[in-house]
Design an enzyme around this catalytic site. Structure first.
Site, PDB file in Angstrom:
ATOM      1  N   GLU A  43       0.832  -1.205   0.000  1.00  0.00           N
ATOM      2  CA  GLU A  43       0.000   0.000   0.000  1.00  0.00           C
ATOM      3  C   GLU A  43       0.868   1.257   0.000  1.00  0.00           C
ATOM      4  O   GLU A  43       1.833   1.370   0.754  1.00  0.00           O
ATOM      5  CB  GLU A  43      -0.890  -0.024   1.241  1.00  0.00           C
ATOM      6  CG  GLU A  43      -1.815   1.172   1.389  1.00  0.00           C
ATOM      7  CD  GLU A  43      -2.578   1.152   2.707  1.00  0.00           C
ATOM      8  OE1 GLU A  43      -3.589   1.874   2.799  1.00  0.00           O
ATOM      9  OE2 GLU A  43      -2.170   0.432   3.644  1.00  0.00           O
ATOM     10  N   LYS A 116     -10.371   2.745  -1.448  1.00  0.00           N
ATOM     11  CA  LYS A 116     -10.468   2.058  -0.168  1.00  0.00           C
ATOM     12  C   LYS A 116     -11.782   2.392   0.543  1.00  0.00           C
ATOM     13  O   LYS A 116     -12.116   3.569   0.737  1.00  0.00           O
ATOM     14  CB  LYS A 116      -9.271   2.453   0.693  1.00  0.00           C
ATOM     15  CG  LYS A 116      -9.123   1.721   2.011  1.00  0.00           C
ATOM     16  CD  LYS A 116      -7.793   2.104   2.650  1.00  0.00           C
ATOM     17  CE  LYS A 116      -7.525   1.420   3.962  1.00  0.00           C
ATOM     18  NZ  LYS A 116      -6.186   1.762   4.504  1.00  0.00           N
ATOM     19  N   CYS A 153      -5.669  -2.734   2.684  1.00  0.00           N
ATOM     20  CA  CYS A 153      -5.320  -2.703   4.103  1.00  0.00           C
ATOM     21  C   CYS A 153      -6.523  -2.909   5.028  1.00  0.00           C
ATOM     22  O   CYS A 153      -6.981  -4.040   5.162  1.00  0.00           O
ATOM     23  CB  CYS A 153      -4.548  -1.436   4.423  1.00  0.00           C
ATOM     24  SG  CYS A 153      -3.550  -1.580   5.941  1.00  0.00           S
TER      25      CYS A 153
END
Length: 309
Positions: A43, A116, A153
């Protein structure tokens, strides 16, 4: 037989964006030379993890997806090597900012961008200061090597995200990651639970799961984080098929037969035996739903909640 060889890139990220991109490219080339046809970097690898602190100067690091030099560089690399290459980057879209990843196919085509969905906010991981919650929804891309689902993540901790991508047809789940020590709790070491939750996704969806993390110590203005690496690939049974340790830079590869995995998903019945009509509480914040699906009259455990829809 449809073979997929996935590779993880694990690296330290310093203050020089060009050097970080160079290092990532070197490792992507190493992975491709070893036989990988899908390569996953960590990331936000172009920079140190700037979310340790709230500093408005970091907004200058964001790039628009269509004109991102980082995305363009790795699209050219993907085409040269013939590998599928998801690239995590800090995205600006008008006045909004996102923690995003571009899915690049093996011919260099940018298939789209995922933003995200789950944004953390805690000591050392102050992402809500920088990123809006993603508005793309969960996405799965038909690439040259298979149908790829991609989270980022904090998304990896949520079984709902993994299941959504599986229902959209994913054959493998990928999670670029930046995770390490907890500045507010020096005794906390989350690596094992971090792995286990994704190993559970692999089992529950009968498909491989891969997570690529960074390594090294990074100090910000208010705290420092020791990134614990431990990037890994889990097979459909949850067993670790490939991994790296807590400190090393490098690549790790694992190969899977997607046709065999597809047969296994049907045989196990995880999707056949789902009961969508019972899952109404998942669509609420507190689990309180009425029998009609509206309001707060009940918990949805009665006969109405048991009906298939």
């Amino acid at each position: 037989m449809s073979l997929l060889t996935v590779a993880l890139v694990q690296m330290a990220c310093g203050p020089d964006a060009g050097a970080n991109a160079d290092r990532c490219e070197t490792l992507v080339r190493e992975a491709a030379a070893a036989g990988a046809n899908l390569v996953l970097p960590p990331e936000l690898f172009a920079h140190p993890y700037f979310c340790k602190d709230q500093d408005s100067a970091h907004f200058a690091l964001a790039e628009e997806a269509a004109t991102s030099g980082l995305v363009a560089r790795f699209a050219a690399l993907a085409a040269e090597l013939g590998v599928v290459l998801p690239v995590s980057f800090f995205e600006r879209a008008g006045q909004a900012f996102y923690n995003s990843a571009a899915m690049i196919d093996a011919d260099g085509t940018v298939l789209g961008v995922y933003r995200k969905s789950h944004i953390p906010d805690g000591p050392g991981y102050q992402e809500k200061y920088y990123f809006s919650p993603g508005d793309t929804g969960f996405r799965v891309w038909p690439t040259r090597v298979g149908r790829v689902g991609l989270g980022i993540c904090w998304d990896q901790w949520f079984p709902e995200a993994a299941r959504a991508m599986a229902l959209l047809g994913a054959e493998i789940l990928l999670y670029p990651t930046a995770i390490g020590s907890e500045p507010a709790d020096e005794g906390a070491f989350t690596r094992d639970r971090w792995r286990r939750v994704m190993q559970g996704h692999a089992v529950a969806n009968h498909m491989p799961v891969a997570a690529a993390n960074r390594v090294g110590s990074e100090r910000g203005a208010t705290c420092a984080i020791e990134f614990y690496g431990s990037s890994f690939v889990a097979g459909h049974d949850g067993a670790v098929a490939a991994s790296l340790d807590e400190t090393q830079e490098g690549v790790a590869l694992a190969t899977f037969d997607l046709d065999t995995l597809a047969r296994g998903r049907a045989e196990w019945g995880f999707f056949r035996d789902r009961r969508p009509g019972l899952y109404g509480p998942l669509l609420t914040r507190d689990g309180v739903i009425s029998c009609s699906g509206q309001g707060r009259a009940g918990r949805g455990h009665g006969p109405e909640g048991d009906r298939e829809k």
